[in-house]
Write a protein that holds these residues in place. Structure first.
Motif, PDB file in Angstrom:
ATOM      1  N   UNK A 667       0.862  -1.173   0.000  1.00 32.36           N
ATOM      2  CA  UNK A 667       0.000   0.000   0.000  1.00 32.36           C
ATOM      3  C   UNK A 667       0.905   1.231   0.000  1.00 32.36           C
ATOM      4  N   UNK A 668       0.708   2.106  -0.990  1.00 28.58           N
ATOM      5  CA  UNK A 668       1.601   3.238  -1.198  1.00 28.58           C
ATOM      6  C   UNK A 668       0.816   4.547  -1.128  1.00 28.58           C
ATOM      7  N   UNK A 669       0.785   5.198   0.031  1.00 34.16           N
ATOM      8  CA  UNK A 669       0.061   6.470   0.165  1.00 34.16           C
ATOM      9  C   UNK A 669       0.917   7.647  -0.317  1.00 34.16           C
ATOM     10  N   UNK A 670       0.269   8.751  -0.637  1.00 34.89           N
ATOM     11  CA  UNK A 670       0.985   9.953  -1.056  1.00 34.89           C
ATOM     12  C   UNK A 670       0.164  11.188  -0.703  1.00 34.89           C
ATOM     13  N   UNK A 671       0.878  12.291  -0.458  1.00 30.92           N
ATOM     14  CA  UNK A 671       0.245  13.568  -0.116  1.00 30.92           C
ATOM     15  C   UNK A 671       1.126  14.684  -0.646  1.00 30.92           C
ATOM     16  N   UNK A 672       0.519  15.661  -1.347  1.00 30.44           N
ATOM     17  CA  UNK A 672       1.243  16.828  -1.835  1.00 30.44           C
ATOM     18  C   UNK A 672       0.436  18.083  -1.548  1.00 30.44           C
ATOM     19  N   UNK A 673       1.140  19.122  -1.125  1.00 29.94           N
ATOM     20  CA  UNK A 673       0.517  20.406  -0.803  1.00 29.94           C
ATOM     21  C   UNK A 673       1.245  21.513  -1.554  1.00 29.94           C
ATOM     22  N   UNK A 674       0.475  22.471  -2.077  1.00 30.54           N
ATOM     23  CA  UNK A 674       1.041  23.677  -2.672  1.00 30.54           C
ATOM     24  C   UNK A 674       0.282  24.871  -2.099  1.00 30.54           C
ATOM     25  N   UNK A 675       1.019  25.810  -1.507  1.00 30.90           N
ATOM     26  CA  UNK A 675       0.392  26.960  -0.859  1.00 30.90           C
ATOM     27  C   UNK A 675       0.930  28.236  -1.487  1.00 30.90           C
ATOM     28  N   UNK A 676       0.019  29.102  -1.948  1.00 30.99           N
ATOM     29  CA  UNK A 676       0.403  30.390  -2.518  1.00 30.99           C
ATOM     30  C   UNK A 676       0.643  31.389  -1.382  1.00 30.99           C
ATOM     31  N   UNK A 677       1.846  31.355  -0.826  1.00 34.93           N
ATOM     32  CA  UNK A 677       2.150  32.219   0.309  1.00 34.93           C
ATOM     33  C   UNK A 677       2.046  33.693  -0.071  1.00 34.93           C
ATOM     34  N   UNK A 678       2.447  34.012  -1.302  1.00 31.30           N
ATOM     35  CA  UNK A 678       2.290  35.341  -1.862  1.00 31.30           C
ATOM     36  C   UNK A 678       1.898  35.142  -3.319  1.00 31.30           C
ATOM     37  N   UNK A 679       1.622  36.215  -4.007  1.00 34.77           N
ATOM     38  CA  UNK A 679       1.168  36.097  -5.389  1.00 34.77           C
ATOM     39  C   UNK A 679       2.152  35.331  -6.251  1.00 34.77           C
ATOM     40  N   UNK A 680       3.456  35.535  -6.010  1.00 30.42           N
ATOM     41  CA  UNK A 680       4.473  34.900  -6.839  1.00 30.42           C
ATOM     42  C   UNK A 680       5.357  33.947  -6.055  1.00 30.42           C
TER      43      UNK A 680
END
Length: 953
Positions: A667-680
């Motif tokens: 069983x191979x779980x995965x998690x990815x997060x991307x957060x726009x801390x500022x506009x760029x």
């Protein structure tokens, strides 16, 4: 020109919210660009919009740089290291330190396997994929995912690489592109032609066809140097009996003792020392100028040998892609590819006979004025009675590969998309490598260490008339006649390999949601079957007896030699001052004389590299579910991708004598997060589990009894667990312009599943699982079985490989900087990336070889409407390659410099002249032995200059 991120819009008119409109615009945006700057722009767009840690290279980059194949193109991505053939050409890639077997390579999203046998000095026995048959011109993009996602095919602990071939609807309606090039190698001095042609046509935006072909005839030469297996020391020889039928070391000799110092004057020593006669006693300790214990352990190359390869490699690859879009909801594609490659070249090496050079065979040497460094390595010396032992290989290789990959994407409704794909790839490889060996008379040799050692013999190795014989001949009984039992050594070795690989796959993927890559679900099922069948053939003893010793060449071998193919060997090696050529066997004549082509080689359990051969088959079922969502945290956008993949593996392995099978599920779980801390500014984090199945070379059930009893068994282990990794990444990028950005990533990877040689006690009744037939053990073992109490009571020690409990943690940083310099000069810019890696192994057997502490690459570019130029630097720190006799063999630090330029001709024909310079400084590929400055092997391919013409209409 290249179109990026093209996607189907939602079928049918509908009312949309502002958020939905923004999502659709993001999906359907098409960006058309030209040139290297444009390809960097597309890579920046893809990076900015990616989920997880992904890097991509697009068409202009991979097609218009001085890259010989896709491996070279991928080396520009942070964290990707290239493994090179001795020719210097990239062949395989490694991601984040782990070897090529740990990277999953996919073609259009499907599993592939290439049957080729790896580099010149080794054989592929695991999960490597050679990329040198794939020309850059036939591909539109390369993607490297360093963190796993549930929808991706498993198998890559270190990463997932997808190679996307060109398709009809990539850009434009109708195009014919072509290139004609001539590459000049400064060592070979010949022109190698290269060509490509791609035709694409679309009709009414519904049907498209793309046909492409690319090929090359590469005329190569590589100068180099090798030592075999390890550095070693010698001992003073003595006669063990008066008939001179055997010789060994004097009592009390220490060290490895792989070669022998002579206690008797040899003809060349007597000639150099007035008053000394052949056979007079000599004290080699005194002549060496060293203390006895220093001479006893002084290290010299084990069969040290300058060498060269010389020959041609033909390669042609073609694709046909058919694409059908009857409406906005259906996209059907049939991708096919065929590649064929062949090699015809000679490799010749002139060794200093320093292995088992027995006194009774006339091979022992006398050392004089020897110097040794503080680490025990000989740096200089004169050695009498040194024989030149030449080995010549005649390589004939053929490789075929084809793939068929149909796929259909169907937008079933506003909320549901269905993707169906199938794949079939087959590959077949043959290598015929006959090996002829011949020996010179004894003479005096001057040895000097340098970047590579120099060997200067009193006789010229390039001269075929110096008295070469097919074997070492020595008149032991001094009767003036060389009898058959006074000839020593191999003459002709039979070495043949055959390998076939096949992959099959069927994938069914669903995406639910108006924009499932941002808000929605993905789920699917994948079935894949991968097989590899390897065979090796020998028959040296049979061929020698029946073909060599009965041939016309046996009694007059020297007549089958010709002058050296090259007469400037070593001109590209700094500080080299050794011989400049090697007398060459006439392969056509020697094959005819021995009736070589009619000989039926004999199947063997192992190949010439000492590896077991056999068959492996894996049937894999994978099921996954993946969710994507977007939300706001502190008023900023957060994208989340989470999923899990369940995979079941049915595995069978076999040799000619036995076969076994096993299965396991993960069983191979995965998690990815991307957060726009500022506009760029984007902050990324991910966590995942990944796997790579165990090495086939360790799985083969090559079981055999270790003696005449039942006490020991030697066996492979088909029950090895896969390598598994727990992966964490955190990082981010600042996009300060449309093209420019700076990125930094920290990663940690804990890898388990490493193996080591082990001995375990196994009940006799359970030996069947290791491939031993316990029902047919012979009379002697049957008696031994009865004496120890019968099957239920007896045990055996099985020598095999087992998984260890230890783990290795890799930690590192990746940095990238893409910077336009228009403020300095419009059209100028650079891109730089660097990777550092450290490892912490809990067990010495879990130490990972091949990890460079630092690697980096950078490109400085300038372009305008008519002219483009690029200077690229690629560097890799040296890394431990392997360990032998407890000593480390580690690769050279290597910095390669390439230059590329192109000029658009001022004619209305869309034609461009290109000039590429590859490996400008003739950087070698090689390894040191224990210490920098002690060469183990080194190969110098020289620089290559390519002039070409590209165009389209």
């Amino acid at each position: 020109m290249l179109a990026v991120a093209s996607a189907f819009g939602t079928a049918g008119a509908q009312e949309q919210t502002d958020e939905e409109t923004q999502v659709e615009e993001r999906e359907t945006e098409v960006i058309e660009v030209k040139g290297y700057r444009g390809s960097l722009f597309n890579s920046t767009v893809a990076k900015r919009d990616s989920q997880g840690f992904v890097d991509e290279v697009f068409a202009d980059d991979i097609g218009k740089m001085p890259s010989q194949n896709l491996a070279e193109s991928l080396s520009r991505i942070p964290g990707v290291k290239i493994n090179r053939e001795v020719t210097g050409e990239g062949q395989q890639i490694s991601v984040r330190g782990l070897g090529p077997s740990f990277t999953k390579i996919a073609l259009n999203g499907n599993s592939i396997s290439i049957a080729s046998d790896g580099s010149l000095g080794s054989g592929n026995r695991n999960r490597e994929v050679d990329l040198d048959i794939f020309p850059t011109e036939l591909f539109s993009s390369l993607s490297v995912s360093k963190t796993a996602k549930a929808h991706q095919l498993e198998g890559g602990v270190s990463g997932f690489v997808n190679m996307r071939t060109a398709r009809p609807f990539d850009a434009g309606d109708q195009t014919f592109k072509y290139s004609l090039e001539g590459a000049y190698g400064d060592l070979r001095g010949d022109i190698s032609p290269r060509y490509s042609a791609i035709y694409k046509k679309t009709v009414n935006d519904k049907f498209g066809v793309l046909v492409g072909v690319a090929g090359a005839n590469t005329k190569s030469r590589v100068d180099g140097y090798e030592a075999v297996a390890l550095f070693t020391d010698g001992c003073v020889a003595q006669w063990n009996n008066p008939e001179h039928t055997a010789s060994g070391c004097v009592d009390g000799s220490q060290g490895l003792n792989h070669f022998f110092w002579s206690p008797e004057a040899t003809p060349d020593y007597a000639a150099a020392n007035p008053g000394v006669s052949v056979g007079d006693p000599v004290d080699p300790v005194a002549t060496s100028g060293l203390a006895a214990d220093t001479l006893d352990t002084a290290l010299l190359p084990y069969l040290g040998r300058p060498m060269f390869t010389y020959g041609d490699r033909d390669r042609v690859s073609g694709i046909i892609s058919l694409q059908y879009r009857p409406n906005d909801s259906v996209d059907a594609v049939l991708d096919t590819m065929y590649a064929k490659a062949s090699k015809d070249f000679v490799r010749t090496e002139a060794m200093w006979w320093g292995r088992r050079n027995y006194l009774h065979q006339g091979g022992a040497i006398i050392p004089e004025n020897v110097t040794v460094d503080n680490n025990g390595y000989v740096t200089d010396g004169t050695f009498y009675n040194s024989h030149i032992w030449v080995g010549s290989h005649d390589y004939q290789e053929d490789l075929d590969f084809y793939s068929i990959m149909p796929s259909v994407s169907w937008i079933a409704s506003d909320m549901l998309t269905v993707d169906v794909s199938a794949s079939l790839t087959k590959s077949e490889f043959d290598r015929d490598e006959p090996y002829v060996l011949y020996m010179s008379p004894g003479g005096t040799m001057q040895f000097t260490n340098g970047e590579v050692p120099s060997f200067n013999f009193s006789q010229n190795p390039a001269d075929p008339t110096i008295g070469y014989t097919w074997q070492q001949e020595y008149d032991q009984n001094k009767d003036g006649v060389i009898s058959e039992d006074e000839k020593f050594g191999d003459m002709f070795r039979i070495q043949r390999n055959h390998r076939e690989t096949e992959t099959k796959g069927f994938h069914l993927d669903f995406a639910y949601g108006e924009a499932p890559d941002y808000n929605g679900f993905k789920f699917g099922i994948a079935w894949d079957e991968n097989s590899s069948n390897m065979d090796a053939f020998g028959g040296t003893a049979e061929f020698t007896e029946n073909n060599v010793m009965n041939s016309a060449a046996y009694g007059n071998f020297a007549e089958y030699l010709s002058p050296s193919i090259v007469n400037d060997l070593g001109t590209g090696i700094d500080g080299y001052n050794g011989y400049t050529g090697i007398a060459q066997v006439d392969w056509d004549r020697i094959k005819a004389a021995t009736n070589y082509d009619s000989f039926e080689a004999i199947p063997s359990q192992g190949d010439q590299f000492g590896a077991t051969v056999g068959d492996i088959n894996e049937e894999v079922l994978g099921i996954y579910i993946e969710a994507n969502t977007e939300t706001e945290v502190a008023g900023k956008l957060l994208r989340v991708n989470t999923g899990v993949r369940w995979v079941d593996t049915e595995q069978s392995v076999a040799t000619s004598e036995s076969s076994t099978s096993t299965s396991y599920s993960k069983l191979l779980p995965s998690l990815s997060l991307v957060y726009d801390a500022m506009e760029d500014v984007k902050i990324r984090a991910s966590a995942s589990r990944s796997l790579t199945r165990a090495n086939p070379s360790d799985l083969f059930p090559n079981a055999s009894w270790g003696g005449s009893g039942i006490e020991t068994v030697n066996a492979g282990n088909p029950y090895l667990s896969p390598f598994e990794a727990t992966n964490f990444d955190i990082g981010g990028e600042w996009y300060f312009s449309e093209l420019g950005y700076i990125g930094l990533t920290f990663f940690e990877k804990e890898v388990t599943g490493f193996t080591r040689s082990d001995s375990i006690t196994v009940a006799f009744e359970d030996l069947g699982q290791y491939g031993i037939d316990i029902n047919d053990i012979g009379d002697d073992r049957q008696q031994a079985l009865l004496e120890c109490g019968g099957p239920s009571q007896c045990t055996a020690t099985v020598n095999t490989r087992n998984n260890i409990d230890g783990a290795t943690t890799l930690t590192g940083f990746e940095a990238v900087w893409v910077q336009p310099l228009d403020i300095v000069l419009e059209g100028m810019g650079f891109n730089i990336s660097a990777t550092t890696i450290r490892q912490d192994a809990s067990d010495d057997d879990a130490i990972i070889t091949g990890i460079s502490d630092l690697s980096y690459n950078g490109t400085l570019f300038y372009e305008n409407e008519s002219f483009q130029t690029r200077l690229t630097v690629n560097h890799q720190d040296g890394a431990a390659s392997y360990y032998t006799q407890g000593k480390e063999v580690f690769s050279f630090d290597r910095t390669q410099i390439d230059v590329s330029a192109s000029y658009n001709l001022p004619v209305d024909m869309n034609m461009t002249v290109t000039l590429d310079a590859y490996n400008l400084t003739n950087e070698p590929v090689g390894n040191w032995h224990e210490y920098t400055g002690i060469a183990f092997n080194a190969f110098y391919p020289g620089a290559t200059y390519t002039l070409g013409l590209r165009g389209s209409f």
